[in-house]
Design a protein around this motif. Structure first.
Motif, PDB file in Angstrom:
ATOM      1  N   THR A   1       0.854  -1.180   0.000  1.00  0.00           N
ATOM      2  CA  THR A   1       0.000   0.000   0.000  1.00  0.00           C
ATOM      3  C   THR A   1       0.901   1.245   0.000  1.00  0.00           C
ATOM      4  O   THR A   1       2.082   1.163  -0.359  1.00  0.00           O
ATOM      5  CB  THR A   1      -0.971  -0.019   1.205  1.00  0.00           C
ATOM      6  N   CYS A   2       0.319   2.359   0.377  1.00  0.00           N
ATOM      7  CA  CYS A   2       1.070   3.610   0.358  1.00  0.00           C
ATOM      8  C   CYS A   2       0.661   4.416   1.588  1.00  0.00           C
ATOM      9  O   CYS A   2      -0.532   4.522   1.896  1.00  0.00           O
ATOM     10  CB  CYS A   2       0.717   4.370  -0.917  1.00  0.00           C
ATOM     11  N   PRO A   3       1.639   4.999   2.310  1.00  0.00           N
ATOM     12  CA  PRO A   3       1.288   5.750   3.525  1.00  0.00           C
ATOM     13  C   PRO A   3       0.469   7.003   3.231  1.00  0.00           C
ATOM     14  O   PRO A   3      -0.115   7.578   4.144  1.00  0.00           O
ATOM     15  CB  PRO A   3       2.661   6.115   4.117  1.00  0.00           C
TER      16      PRO A   3
ATOM     17  N   ASN B   1      -5.930  10.568   0.947  1.00  0.00           N
ATOM     18  CA  ASN B   1      -6.396  10.887  -0.403  1.00  0.00           C
ATOM     19  C   ASN B   1      -5.369  10.636  -1.496  1.00  0.00           C
ATOM     20  O   ASN B   1      -5.694  10.653  -2.675  1.00  0.00           O
ATOM     21  CB  ASN B   1      -6.867  12.345  -0.464  1.00  0.00           C
ATOM     22  N   GLY B   2      -4.115  10.411  -1.101  1.00  0.00           N
ATOM     23  CA  GLY B   2      -3.080  10.167  -2.099  1.00  0.00           C
ATOM     24  C   GLY B   2      -2.703  11.438  -2.846  1.00  0.00           C
ATOM     25  O   GLY B   2      -3.283  12.510  -2.635  1.00  0.00           O
ATOM     26  N   CYS B   3      -1.745  11.312  -3.741  1.00  0.00           N
ATOM     27  CA  CYS B   3      -1.328  12.444  -4.567  1.00  0.00           C
ATOM     28  C   CYS B   3      -2.468  12.782  -5.522  1.00  0.00           C
ATOM     29  O   CYS B   3      -3.197  11.882  -5.948  1.00  0.00           O
ATOM     30  CB  CYS B   3      -0.067  12.091  -5.346  1.00  0.00           C
ATOM     31  N   ILE B   4      -2.588  14.045  -5.878  1.00  0.00           N
ATOM     32  CA  ILE B   4      -3.798  14.466  -6.596  1.00  0.00           C
ATOM     33  C   ILE B   4      -3.922  13.850  -7.994  1.00  0.00           C
ATOM     34  O   ILE B   4      -4.991  13.845  -8.567  1.00  0.00           O
ATOM     35  CB  ILE B   4      -3.940  16.008  -6.692  1.00  0.00           C
ATOM     36  N   TYR B   5      -2.815  13.325  -8.515  1.00  0.00           N
ATOM     37  CA  TYR B   5      -2.834  12.768  -9.881  1.00  0.00           C
ATOM     38  C   TYR B   5      -2.860  11.241  -9.880  1.00  0.00           C
ATOM     39  O   TYR B   5      -2.886  10.623 -10.929  1.00  0.00           O
ATOM     40  CB  TYR B   5      -1.584  13.234 -10.652  1.00  0.00           C
ATOM     41  N   CYS B   6      -2.836  10.629  -8.703  1.00  0.00           N
ATOM     42  CA  CYS B   6      -2.610   9.185  -8.626  1.00  0.00           C
ATOM     43  C   CYS B   6      -3.894   8.357  -8.700  1.00  0.00           C
ATOM     44  O   CYS B   6      -4.826   8.564  -7.932  1.00  0.00           O
ATOM     45  CB  CYS B   6      -1.875   8.857  -7.322  1.00  0.00           C
ATOM     46  N   ASN B   7      -3.892   7.464  -9.650  1.00  0.00           N
ATOM     47  CA  ASN B   7      -4.889   6.398  -9.677  1.00  0.00           C
ATOM     48  C   ASN B   7      -4.105   5.132  -9.999  1.00  0.00           C
ATOM     49  O   ASN B   7      -3.738   4.902 -11.148  1.00  0.00           O
ATOM     50  CB  ASN B   7      -5.954   6.660 -10.737  1.00  0.00           C
TER      51      ASN B   7
ATOM     52  N   THR C   1       9.714   3.695  -4.805  1.00  0.00           N
ATOM     53  CA  THR C   1       9.191   4.019  -3.474  1.00  0.00           C
ATOM     54  C   THR C   1       9.150   5.530  -3.243  1.00  0.00           C
ATOM     55  O   THR C   1       9.531   6.313  -4.109  1.00  0.00           O
ATOM     56  CB  THR C   1      10.021   3.321  -2.372  1.00  0.00           C
ATOM     57  N   ARG C   2       8.684   5.900  -2.067  1.00  0.00           N
ATOM     58  CA  ARG C   2       8.680   7.306  -1.660  1.00  0.00           C
ATOM     59  C   ARG C   2       9.978   7.604  -0.904  1.00  0.00           C
ATOM     60  O   ARG C   2      10.502   6.729  -0.212  1.00  0.00           O
ATOM     61  CB  ARG C   2       7.508   7.556  -0.692  1.00  0.00           C
ATOM     62  N   PRO C   3      10.460   8.854  -0.984  1.00  0.00           N
ATOM     63  CA  PRO C   3      11.714   9.165  -0.297  1.00  0.00           C
ATOM     64  C   PRO C   3      11.609   9.151   1.232  1.00  0.00           C
ATOM     65  O   PRO C   3      12.627   9.100   1.912  1.00  0.00           O
ATOM     66  CB  PRO C   3      12.066  10.571  -0.807  1.00  0.00           C
TER      67      PRO C   3
ATOM     68  N   ASN D   1      -0.190  17.258  -2.886  1.00  0.00           N
ATOM     69  CA  ASN D   1      -0.465  16.382  -1.744  1.00  0.00           C
ATOM     70  C   ASN D   1       0.475  15.180  -1.649  1.00  0.00           C
ATOM     71  O   ASN D   1       0.054  14.062  -1.385  1.00  0.00           O
ATOM     72  CB  ASN D   1      -1.923  15.886  -1.789  1.00  0.00           C
ATOM     73  N   ARG D   2       1.769  15.448  -1.854  1.00  0.00           N
ATOM     74  CA  ARG D   2       2.735  14.356  -1.764  1.00  0.00           C
ATOM     75  C   ARG D   2       2.933  13.887  -0.313  1.00  0.00           C
ATOM     76  O   ARG D   2       3.277  12.741  -0.089  1.00  0.00           O
ATOM     77  CB  ARG D   2       4.100  14.810  -2.309  1.00  0.00           C
ATOM     78  N   GLY D   3       2.823  14.811   0.608  1.00  0.00           N
ATOM     79  CA  GLY D   3       3.018  14.398   2.009  1.00  0.00           C
ATOM     80  C   GLY D   3       4.481  14.305   2.402  1.00  0.00           C
ATOM     81  O   GLY D   3       4.818  13.744   3.440  1.00  0.00           O
TER      82      GLY D   3
HETATM   83  S1  SF4 Z   1       1.619   8.507  -6.429  1.00  0.00           S
HETATM   84 FE1  SF4 Z   1       1.317   9.232  -4.314  1.00  0.00          FE
HETATM   85  S2  SF4 Z   1      -0.576   8.265  -3.569  1.00  0.00           S
HETATM   86 FE2  SF4 Z   1       0.049   7.208  -5.438  1.00  0.00          FE
HETATM   87  S3  SF4 Z   1       1.227   5.445  -4.696  1.00  0.00           S
HETATM   88 FE3  SF4 Z   1       2.707   7.063  -5.129  1.00  0.00          FE
HETATM   89  S4  SF4 Z   1       2.972   8.198  -3.191  1.00  0.00           S
HETATM   90 FE4  SF4 Z   1       1.107   6.929  -3.005  1.00  0.00          FE
END
Ligand code: SF4
Length: 317
Positions: free
Chosen positions: A30-32, A41-47, A119-121, A159-161
């Motif tokens: 999954t993704c934090p 809500n995830g990043c605004i462009y992510c599906n 992954t995310r940094p 909304n990268r977080g």
């Molecule tokens: S784009 Fe953003 S919400 Fe989508 S998986 Fe990557 S970090 Fe998560």
């Protein structure tokens, strides 16, 4: 991608002497930024469903995915060697033992020569990096971090977080372990000017980044950005503007920084706009034509634009 760009295919050919195919895998992580740890809500462009072959909440078992993709690549491209590319969601976001078990699946496939982890940094630490570094002896090992932009106001808006500093920290820690660092960058982000884009290129050029993957800001169904786009709030780059920005960016980064991809693509049934992103070969041709006309190429302005030479191919043979 030709004489103007150091393409991933050329890198692989140099390294392995044969066609190497990347297998996109969904390990079911999954993704934090979706499960609530950082955000919901995830990043605004992510599906997540919009970009992978094995997308979905319940992907098939990894071994099955690998076999299926390998068979396809053997038939279609006559590929003999493969890279396991853990692509969907955040592929270091799990307890250490789960990560080890997941990555270890590649050991059952002798034709796999590379381990690529997206992954995310803000989702790596020393223990995770030590685990990933342990595969270096037998595999070409990369971690691809979602950078997107070096501007915190943009990262906040999309909304990268996480902030840019998280990327800097992760890239430096990763390079210290002799793991190659890839950066995923989005061109055409809402609110960014050409100057902003080039600032990101200059910052990337100063960091231990060995590979880069470009993504054109596009709109997928069922995303926040779709809402903004339909209200006319998000202008998208034209084909010409994208190619122009891309060439400017490429001129600034190191000539030995591997270019994994020049433009993102998306499943037609999920893609709202712009439709041209799926004409990959036209983008590649346009980039090459543009460089020919400019009489420049990837790295032409490196290091003068970045001020620092960073030849970051540690561990490359
Ligand atoms: S784009 Fe953003 S919400 Fe989508 S998986 Fe990557 S970090 Fe998560």
């Amino acid at each position: 991608m030709g004489e103007y760009i150091y393409a991933f295919s050329a890198y692989l050919k140099d390294k392995f002497g044969t066609r190497v195919q990347r297998l996109s895998l969904n390990a079911g992580f999954t993704c934090p930024n979706r499960d609530g740890k950082i955000g919901k809500n995830g990043c605004i462009y992510c599906n997540d469903e919009g970009f992978s072959h094995f997308a979905g909440k319940k992907p098939p078992p990894l071994k099955q995915q690998i076999r299926q993709s390998m068979d396809y690549a053997k038939k279609r491209y006559k590929a003999k060697k493969f890279i396991a590319y853990f692509q969907n969601a955040t592929n270091t976001y799990a307890p250490l033992e789960k990560l080890r078990k997941t990555y270890d699946v590649i050991k059952e496939f002798p034709d796999i020569v590379g381990l690529y982890i997206s992954t995310r940094p803000d989702c790596v630490d020393k223990k995770i990096l030590n685990l990933i570094a342990s595969y270096r002896r037998d595999y070409d090992v990369w971690i691809e971090y979602g950078l997107q932009s070096s501007h915190d106001r943009t990262l906040h808006f999309i909304n990268r977080g996480h902030i840019f500093h998280d990327f800097v920290k992760a890239a430096e820690m990763t390079a210290e372990k002799d793991i190659k660092v890839g950066a995923h960058v989005i061109i055409g982000l809402p609110g960014e000017t050409k100057e902003d884009i080039l600032k990101t290129a200059e910052k990337v050029a100063r960091l231990p980044v060995s590979g880069i993957k470009f993504h054109m800001m596009h709109v997928l169904k069922k995303t926040k950005i779709e809402e903004y786009y339909r209200k006319g709030k998000i202008p998208l780059l034209s084909f010409k503007e994208y190619v122009n920005n891309l060439c400017d960016f490429l001129e600034i980064i190191s000539p030995v920084c591997v270019v994994f991809r020049l433009v993102s693509d998306a499943r037609e049934d999920f893609l709202v706009a712009p439709k041209w992103i799926n004409k990959k070969s036209e983008v590649i041709k346009a980039v090459n034509d543009e460089f020919k006309e400019r009489k420049t190429k990837q790295g032409s302005k490196y290091p003068s634009a970045s001020g620092v030479v960073y030849i970051s191919m540690k561990g490359q043979q």
